[in-house]
Write a protein that holds these residues in place. Structure first.
Motif, short mmCIF file in Angstrom:
data_model
loop_
_atom_site.label_atom_id
_atom_site.label_comp_id
_atom_site.label_asym_id
_atom_site.label_seq_id
_atom_site.Cartn_x
_atom_site.Cartn_y
_atom_site.Cartn_z
N ALA A 1 95.84 74.70 26.42
CA ALA A 1 96.62 74.71 27.67
C ALA A 1 97.79 75.70 27.55
O ALA A 1 98.08 76.45 28.49
CB ALA A 1 97.13 73.31 27.98
N LYS B 1 95.11 77.10 38.68
CA LYS B 1 95.84 75.98 39.27
C LYS B 1 95.61 74.72 38.43
O LYS B 1 96.54 74.08 37.98
CB LYS B 1 95.30 75.76 40.69
N ASN B 2 94.34 74.42 38.21
CA ASN B 2 94.00 73.22 37.43
C ASN B 2 93.46 73.60 36.07
O ASN B 2 92.94 74.71 35.87
CB ASN B 2 92.94 72.41 38.18
N PHE B 3 93.61 72.66 35.14
CA PHE B 3 93.09 72.85 33.79
C PHE B 3 91.93 71.89 33.58
O PHE B 3 92.04 70.71 33.92
CB PHE B 3 94.19 72.55 32.75
N TYR B 4 90.83 72.39 33.05
CA TYR B 4 89.65 71.55 32.82
C TYR B 4 89.34 71.57 31.32
O TYR B 4 89.12 72.64 30.74
CB TYR B 4 88.45 72.05 33.60
N GLU C 1 89.20 75.46 30.50
CA GLU C 1 89.00 76.44 31.55
C GLU C 1 90.11 76.25 32.57
O GLU C 1 90.57 75.13 32.78
CB GLU C 1 87.65 76.13 32.21
N SER C 2 90.52 77.33 33.24
CA SER C 2 91.48 77.16 34.33
C SER C 2 91.18 78.14 35.45
O SER C 2 90.79 79.28 35.20
CB SER C 2 92.90 77.37 33.83
N ASP C 3 91.39 77.66 36.68
CA ASP C 3 91.21 78.52 37.85
C ASP C 3 92.57 79.05 38.30
O ASP C 3 92.73 79.56 39.40
CB ASP C 3 90.53 77.74 38.98
N LEU D 1 96.37 79.14 27.87
CA LEU D 1 96.03 79.45 29.26
C LEU D 1 97.27 79.76 30.09
O LEU D 1 97.27 80.67 30.92
CB LEU D 1 95.26 78.28 29.90
#
Ligand code: KG4
Ligand code: ZN
Length: 356
Positions: free
Chosen positions: A318, A24-27, A20-22, A321
């Motif tokens: 990644a 800015k960050n990747f989760y 998941e990504s907002d 995304l």
């Protein structure tokens, strides 16, 4: 928030991840890997037909586990991605067909990802991702390349190995020392207890036809031969093999070659950021040496997390995304797979009329 389901099946590892990504960050919500090493071990290398069959057998359960561990349902997924090049065609096909079937069944867009773009994206799974432009040293079982990622995100290969990849050299030398495949982790373990200066080994260089050497290119076949000769002469003298010292000396010279040429390439191309990715990037001696030598030259180093260096699906997620977040682009469901495809042409995987 964007959520992707990613599959990686380019060689002998079946992997599925949800990310998941907002923006800015990747989760990483889940990251499942099923290794086929045992199935290939008795043949002394990866057997393509066995690899494809194993991917086909394991993918359904791997998908189920990855989805359930992520806590997401298929309806919450924005895109499904799979590696489509380069790699073993039959293996790539298993992941790609699975992803395209999910895409068609559930009406989710599909992204066909370049495997090396996945390795490059693995650094975005670290706490401190780099800012463009930067130089990447990609060192894996199949590739040893220096790639410039430009300010506009374009890839340009500045150096490469003319024969074995660094990981391939680790695997062949490991075999020589009686260690199992893949050889990198075993050599690292032995090398920790060895003397890296005991044996002088060659730093292979590639000659230019007009004289001199290509400054950013690599050659590991001479080093492999030198190791072979060293082992044979020790055996001929009926000496017990000092495998720790052999492993440490081999690791040391590979790390020195990789670090020296990467730093020279970064400096001469005015890049002050260096990124290290790929299976061999998990090597601790290489990681440590790169950080030390780069800081002497005021070059920042960003390392892919150790757990995302060797093949995995999170890095494919990644890369997908990164494609989705900036200029959202998808692949055609007619996109096939290719055993060879240059990273510089990765953009073509997102064209309406696919290149293969
Ligand atoms: O990236 P990767 O999983 O697969 C390819 O895309 O090729 O890289 C696999 C390679 C193998 O050659 C393996 O021996 C090497 O990475 N490797 C290492 C280490 N862990 C894996 N080499 C050196 N040190 C390690 N710790
Ligand atoms: Zn790989």
């Amino acid at each position: 928030m964007s959520t992707v389901l990613a599959l990686e099946t380019s060689c002998d590892e079946s992997a599925v991840a949800l990310l998941e990504s907002d923006g800015k960050n990747f989760y990483v919500l889940s990251n499942e890997i099923a290794s086929q090493i045992d199935a290939h071990a008795k043949w002394g290398g990866v057997v393509p037909e066995i690899a494809s069959r194993k991917h086909l057998e394991i993918l359904p359960s791997l998908l189920e586990v990855a989805l359930s561990k992520s806590g997401k349902s298929i309806k919450e997924i924005d895109a499904v991605a799979a590696s489509v090049a380069p790699g073993l065609s039959g293996s790539l096909l298993m992941g790609s067909i699975t992803a395209r079937t999910i895409s068609a069944l559930h009406g989710i867009p599909f992204l066909g990802v370049h495997h090396l773009e996945g390795h490059l994206a693995s650094v975005f799974l670290s706490a401190h991702p780099p800012t463009k432009p930067y130089l990447v040293l990609l060192v894996s079982g199949g590739h040893t390349e220096l790639i410039k990622v430009g300010a506009n995100g374009c890839f340009k290969r500045l150096g490469y190995s003319h024969d074995d990849a660094a990981g391939e050299a680790f695997d062949k030398v490991a075999r020589l020392l009686g260690l199992p495949y893949p050889g990198g982790p075993g050599i690292q373990r032995l090398g920790e207890r060895g003397d890296p200066k005991r044996f002088q080994l060659p730093k292979g260089r590639v000659s230019k036809p007009e004289g001199g050497f290509y400054p950013y290119d690599f050659s590991f076949s001479g080093l492999k031969t030198a190791m072979h000769r060293k082992v044979e002469s020790l055996k001929a003298d009926s000496l017990e093999l000092p495998i720790e010292d052999l492993a440490a000396s081999f690791e040391q010279v590979v790390a020195e070659v990789l670090v020296e040429r990467s730093l020279r390439c970064a400096i001469e191309n005015q890049l002050n950021t260096l990124v290290l990715v790929g299976g061999v990037a998990a090597n601790r001696r290489l990681r440590k040496m790169m950080i030390q030598k780069a800081s002497d030259q005021m070059i920042k180093v960003h390392l892919a997390p150790e757990s995302f260096c060797t093949d995995n699906a999170a890095m494919i997620g990644a890369a997908a995304l990164l494609r989705l977040l900036f200029v959202p682009r998808y692949s055609s469901l007619n996109l096939g797979v290719s055993p060879r495809w240059p990273l510089e042409k990765a953009d073509l995987l997102y064209q309406a009329s696919p290149p293969f």
